[in-house]
Write a protein that holds these residues in place. Structure first.
Motif, mmCIF file in Angstrom:
data_model
loop_
_atom_site.group_PDB
_atom_site.id
_atom_site.type_symbol
_atom_site.label_atom_id
_atom_site.label_comp_id
_atom_site.label_asym_id
_atom_site.label_seq_id
_atom_site.Cartn_x
_atom_site.Cartn_y
_atom_site.Cartn_z
ATOM 1 N N ASP A 65 1.117 -0.893 -0.119
ATOM 2 C CA ASP A 65 0.043 -0.109 0.075
ATOM 3 C C ASP A 65 0.864 1.103 0.032
ATOM 4 O O ASP A 65 1.193 1.861 0.913
ATOM 5 C CB ASP A 65 -0.876 -0.210 1.150
ATOM 6 N N PRO A 66 1.450 1.483 -1.156
ATOM 7 C CA PRO A 66 2.352 2.562 -1.077
ATOM 8 C C PRO A 66 1.937 3.829 -0.949
ATOM 9 O O PRO A 66 0.968 4.208 -1.195
ATOM 10 C CB PRO A 66 3.031 2.517 -2.696
ATOM 11 N N THR A 67 2.901 4.805 0.242
ATOM 12 C CA THR A 67 2.161 5.770 0.618
ATOM 13 C C THR A 67 3.500 7.098 0.394
ATOM 14 O O THR A 67 4.506 6.532 0.609
ATOM 15 C CB THR A 67 1.843 5.791 1.695
ATOM 16 N N LEU A 68 3.092 8.403 0.136
ATOM 17 C CA LEU A 68 4.293 9.345 0.124
ATOM 18 C C LEU A 68 4.161 9.803 1.565
ATOM 19 O O LEU A 68 4.836 11.206 1.762
ATOM 20 C CB LEU A 68 4.008 10.458 -1.134
ATOM 21 N N LYS A 69 3.452 9.465 2.376
ATOM 22 C CA LYS A 69 3.305 10.133 3.899
ATOM 23 C C LYS A 69 4.596 10.372 4.290
ATOM 24 O O LYS A 69 4.541 11.566 5.108
ATOM 25 C CB LYS A 69 2.242 9.315 4.488
ATOM 26 N N ASN A 70 5.466 9.547 4.212
ATOM 27 C CA ASN A 70 6.713 9.605 4.931
ATOM 28 C C ASN A 70 7.328 11.002 4.385
ATOM 29 O O ASN A 70 8.173 11.585 5.042
ATOM 30 C CB ASN A 70 7.665 8.469 4.786
#
Ligand code: ADP
Ligand code: MG
Lengths: 280, 356
Positions: free
Chosen positions: A57-62
């Motif tokens: 579930d790739p995310t750019l949140k980091n």
């Protein structure tokens, strides 16, 4: 066996296949940690130990979090400033030394050269204590200058530049001398452009070395505001819990400048030293 | 424009004396060629004139002023190098303009000079090119252009044509020569190629082992070489030398018959020199000049004439036959030379004794 034939009909030699295989394996070994770095930077903290290369579930949140955190930007800029300043210093001073050793005859030249070379044989670990004592006595601890000063010139850089300046034919320098250039102008306007590929290589080595430097910046700095990127990123892990996804995100962002630098300069590195000007 | 004077000019590297006290005057506007075998000190001499090499002894005057201690840039000379030394990172125009580095001229004036030089040298269409995209001849023209824009007191050339092929070399010889005629400037030109010296020089300076052997116009050197070295060095193919003996006012050469008045100062063992173009294949009149029989060892038909390599006794010589005559290799042919064409040298000192 038709699989062994290329379209042109030439045989693919077994040696080639072996070489390609080895290179492929080598490339894979080199690339895997990088890929995991990017992959982890796209995961949430809960998924970090899920070792799938492609995050579920790739995310750019980091990235958002790291960039929002002012400290990261500060460390990034610190590293940028330090690596750039040290690189420029190396480009100028290493090539001045290299040029002088390559193109001028003076008493004690060989001795100076050997002295410079011999410093290459001393490991950094042995130098850290003298550097530290020196910094503390001059009041350079916990300052930009304190981080930078050991790298402002390098024996390796001077050696590299000397080797390249030796390939510049004297005729070019003498022609400039007859045309009325000062010795400094000859170095700057004639000799330096002719060793551009070497300067590019030196710039990359120097920038990379300082961008990734960890040990000395860690020792010489105490205030968090002066951390370089590697020191800063590692301090993420020193806090209560290790946030791998944040470390990997910081590291991923940290590779960007070096990639850009390499892409900008690789064309000069690949190009031969002396393309023209001499008899072709 | 300036006169250049070498007064006892010498160069030492450590204990090795490379150039020995040269005395020479190069007149204003004169085209002087230093010629000699490789390693004889030509470049060293030129570089001392340029100021690139320290002068060990003697005085160097340019335009009447002693310049021993002056930096190259203070001597107002321009130099063209064997390897052209045009900067690869600059365009042709920038390279030519580089000669004006120290000139106090406006941009427009500099541009005008660059254009003028480019026009003279036929480089106008190439002004924005990089050296990598030029042929050898064009590169050398750029180097000459860089020297020209300066309007220097003298031009120095160090073997500028030796990297070019034979045809281009012949063409550039003529171009440099006509450039000299047009500019009227003092030129000092160094070469190991006697043809370049013969075709371009007003004054030739023959050097050997760091010394000047002889100075003179091309024809003077050709007609009256002072010694065996100059005699063989100038003129192509080289002068042949036959061993002889003078006794009682008569000259004897094994295998040859020579008539003519022997110079009074000649006595004992001598060398008799004869140039290929004076030595013709064909039977001569008895009692007129030089006659001999030669064994043909090789022939070189050049069209207009045939160079015939022969052996007279132990000596080798080259004789000329008319173009359509091809002497047979291995045969004996008669050769002759007119009276007054033979050069006589003392065998021990190798100095010229006069002509027969
Ligand atoms: N830097 C040097 N140190 C010692 N000897 C040198 C040096 N430069 C030239 N020589 C010697 O000086 C002599 C003349 O050299 P050079 O002037 O270059 O000859 P040329 O141009 O006539 O071929 C040569 O024998 C050469 O070996
Ligand atoms: Mg030379």
């Amino acid at each position: 066996m038709s699989a062994g034939l290329e379209a042109s009909g030439r045989l693919i030699r077994p040696g080639r296949i072996l070489a390609w295989t080895l290179l492929f394996i080598g490339g894979l070994i080199m690339a895997t940690p990088l890929l995991y770095m990017f992959s982890t930077s796209l995961k949430t903290s809960g998924q970090v130990y899920d070792l799938r290369l492609i995050p579920a579930d790739p995310t750019l949140k980091n990235y958002v979090e790291v960039l929002k955190d002012g400290r990261f930007l500060r460390w990034f800029l610190n590293s940028m400033l330090i690596a750039t300043a040290v690189t420029l210093s190396n480009l100028i001073f290493d090539s001045l030394v290299g040029y002088t050793l390559a193109k001028f005859r003076f008493r004690g030249r060989a001795l100076v050269f050997i002295a410079i070379l011999s410093t290459l044989m001393i490991p950094t670990e042995m130098l850290v204590i003298p550097w530290y004592l020196m910094s503390s006595q001059f009041g350079w601890l916990d300052s930009y200058w304190g981080i930078m000063f050991p790298g402002m010139m390098s024996a390796f850089g001077a050696f590299l530049m000397k080797q390249f300046f030796e390939t510049v034919p004297d005729d070019f320098l003498e022609a400039a001398r007859v045309d009325g250039l000062s010795e400094f102008a000859i170095w700057w306007r004639i000799a330096m452009p002719m060793v551009a590929p070497a300067l590019s290589a030196l710039a990359i080595f120097s920038f990379l070395g300082n961008w990734t430097a960890f040990f000395w910046p860690l020792i010489v700095t105490t205030s968090r505001d002066l951390y370089t990127l590697p020191v800063g990123i590692s301090s993420f892990s020193a806090e209560s819990s290790i946030r791998w996804e944040m470390i990997m995100t910081g590291a991923a962002l940290g590779t960007i400048p070096t990639l850009i630098l390499f892409l900008l300069l690789q064309r000069y590195i690949v190009r031969g030293v002396m393309l023209a000007g001499l008899k072709g | 424009m300036a006169k250049i004077e070498l007064q006892g000019l010498g160069k030492r590297y450590g204990s090795a004396q490379v150039v020995h006290a040269l005395d020479l005057t190069i007149e204003d506007g004169e085209f002087t060629v230093f010629v000699g075998p490789s390693g004889c000190g030509k470049s060293t001499t030129l570089r001392m004139i340029a100021g690139l090499e320290e002068i060990s002894e003697g005085r160097l005057l340019i335009g009447g002023e002693m310049v021993n201690q002056r930096e190259p840039k203070q001597r107002n000379i321009a130099m063209v190098f064997q390897n052209y030394a045009i900067y690869p990172h600059m365009t042709v125009g920038q390279n030519i303009g580089f000669g004006l580095y120290t000139a106090k001229l406006s941009k427009a004036e500099k541009q005008a000079r660059i254009l003028e030089a480019a026009k003279t040298l036929g480089l106008e269409p190439l002004l924005n090119r990089r050296p990598a995209a030029l042929s050898g001849g064009q590169r050398q023209r750029v180097a000459i252009g860089r020297a020209m824009v300066r309007d220097p007191a003298a031009f120095l050339f160090d073997e500028p044509l030796s990297n070019l092929d034979a045809q281009l070399r012949a063409q550039m010889r003529m171009e440099i020569k006509s450039l000299h005629r047009r500019l009227g400037s003092t030129i000092v030109y160094v070469t190991h190629d006697q043809i370049e010296a013969m075709t371009m020089a007003d004054q030739i300076v023959v050097m050997k082992e760091g010394r000047i052997l002889q100075t003179g116009s091309p024809l003077e050197l050709y007609e009256n070489p002072a010694d065996v070295f100059t005699a063989r060095f100038i003129g192509s193919p080289s002068m042949a030398l036959l061993k002889g003996e003078v006794s009682g006012g008569a000259l004897r050469v094994a295998g040859a018959e020579i008539s003519g008045r022997v110079p009074a100062r000649a006595s004992g063992p001598v060398l008799v020199g004869v140039r290929p173009h004076d030595l013709e294949v064909g039977a001569g009149e008895p009692g007129a000049g030089f006659r001999a029989m030669g064994l043909v060892e090789a022939v070189e038909p050049l069209g207009a004439e045939t160079l015939t390599h022969i052996r007279i006794g132990e000596a080798q010589a080259v004789a000329t036959a008319p173009g359509r005559v091809l002497p047979e290799v291995g045969s004996m042919v008669p050769v002759r030379a007119a009276p007054g064409t033979l050069h006589l040298f003392d065998a021990a000192s190798e100095k010229a004794l006069g002509r027969i």
